[in-house]
Design an enzyme around this catalytic site. Structure first.
Site, PDB file in Angstrom:
ATOM      1  CB  CYS A 180      10.082  63.555  -6.374  1.00 51.32           C
ATOM      2  SG  CYS A 180       9.979  63.667  -4.575  1.00 51.32           S
ATOM      3  CG  ASP A 228       6.041  68.877  -7.083  1.00 51.58           C
ATOM      4  OD1 ASP A 228       5.437  68.503  -6.055  1.00 51.58           O
ATOM      5  OD2 ASP A 228       7.234  69.216  -7.081  1.00 51.58           O
ATOM      6  CB  CYS A 272       4.995  65.723  -2.579  1.00 49.01           C
ATOM      7  SG  CYS A 272       4.825  67.269  -1.652  1.00 49.01           S
ATOM      8  NE  ARG A 273       6.777  65.193  -7.586  1.00 52.43           N
ATOM      9  CZ  ARG A 273       7.511  65.801  -8.497  1.00 52.43           C
ATOM     10  NH1 ARG A 273       7.161  65.707  -9.772  1.00 52.43           N
ATOM     11  NH2 ARG A 273       8.574  66.497  -8.164  1.00 52.43           N
ATOM     12  CB  SER A 274      10.157  60.116  -4.364  1.00 49.26           C
ATOM     13  OG  SER A 274      10.716  61.027  -3.458  1.00 49.26           O
ATOM     14  CG  ASN A 294      12.730  61.923  -0.278  1.00 52.12           C
ATOM     15  OD1 ASN A 294      13.493  61.572   0.608  1.00 52.12           O
ATOM     16  ND2 ASN A 294      11.868  61.082  -0.800  1.00 52.12           N
TER      17      ASN A 294
HETATM   18  P1  4NP Z   1       8.184  66.608  -4.303  1.00 57.17           P
HETATM   19  O1  4NP Z   1       7.510  68.051  -4.138  1.00 57.17           O
HETATM   20  O2  4NP Z   1       9.344  66.774  -5.273  1.00 57.17           O
HETATM   21  O3  4NP Z   1       7.115  65.757  -4.897  1.00 57.17           O
HETATM   22  O4  4NP Z   1       8.607  66.174  -2.937  1.00 57.17           O
HETATM   23  C1  4NP Z   1       8.227  69.180  -3.743  1.00 57.17           C
HETATM   24  C2  4NP Z   1       8.394  69.451  -2.408  1.00 57.17           C
HETATM   25  C3  4NP Z   1       9.050  70.606  -2.022  1.00 57.17           C
HETATM   26  C4  4NP Z   1       9.547  71.480  -2.972  1.00 57.17           C
HETATM   27  C5  4NP Z   1       9.390  71.193  -4.303  1.00 57.17           C
HETATM   28  C6  4NP Z   1       8.743  70.046  -4.689  1.00 57.17           C
HETATM   29  N1  4NP Z   1      10.194  72.656  -2.574  1.00 57.17           N
HETATM   30  O5  4NP Z   1      10.517  73.485  -3.453  1.00 57.17           O
HETATM   31  O6  4NP Z   1      10.418  72.878  -1.373  1.00 57.17           O
END
Ligand code: 4NP
Length: 158
Positions: A8, A125, A13-15, A11
């Site tokens: 994702c 997300d 939340c989703r993955s 790294n």
């Molecule tokens: P993820 O979510 O891609 O599902 O882990 C996010 C976590 C942090 C950020 C963006 C998406 N960020 O911009 O910090």
């Protein structure tokens, strides 16, 4: 060993949720010894951090072990290392395709493309939506379908 990498943006939340859920699934199917599961982000903001508390809470709620998850950024060497690279949304696929830049023939897939009936093709997300429950439901359906596909492709039974 069949190696599966979920990707994702951050790294956190989703993955990592997908990594923990997929590991839980293969354990239940007795396929632990046959597969390696990991996750990574296309971005580097959270390298070394544990998952977001929303992801930790949802894993705990559904009794899934999320211990030891730590964010890392995808590396070009991952394209040689892994058999399946699974992005969470179209932006992840775009990043990954740019990064691989013809250096590997690996096919990069989007998780919800394994669920043809899903109305959502991108896993939203939850870092921005705040809806970790929705993410859990989509990732669950995606991981189950992915595992069925891998089992069929490799003639695996637990
Ligand atoms: P993820 O979510 O891609 O599902 O882990 C996010 C976590 C942090 C950020 C963006 C998406 N960020 O911009 O910090």
């Amino acid at each position: 060993m069949i190696k599966v990498l979920f990707v994702c943006l951050g790294n956190i939340c989703r993955s990592p949720m997908a990594e923990a859920m997929f590991r839980d699934l293969i354990k239940k199917e007795g396929l632990e010894g046959r597969m390696v599961v990991d996750s990574a982000g296309t971005g580097d903001w959270h390298v070394g951090k544990p998952p977001h508390e929303g992801t930790r809470e949802i894993l705990e709620k559904y009794g899934i072990d999320g211990e030891g998850l730590k964010a890392r950024q995808i590396a070009v060497s991952d394209f040689d290392e892994f058999d399946y690279i699974i992005g969470m949304d179209a932006a992840n696929l775009e990043h990954l395709t740019k990064l691989v830049d013809g250096k590997s023939n690996i096919v990069i897939n989007r998780l919800m493309d394994f669920v043809p009936t899903s109305m959502k093709k991108d896993v939203p997300d939850p870092y921005f939506t705040g809806d970790f429950e929705e993410t859990y439901e989509l990732v669950k359906a995606g991981c189950e379908a992915l595992l069925q596909q891998i089992k069929a492709e490799h003639s695996l039974e637990g």
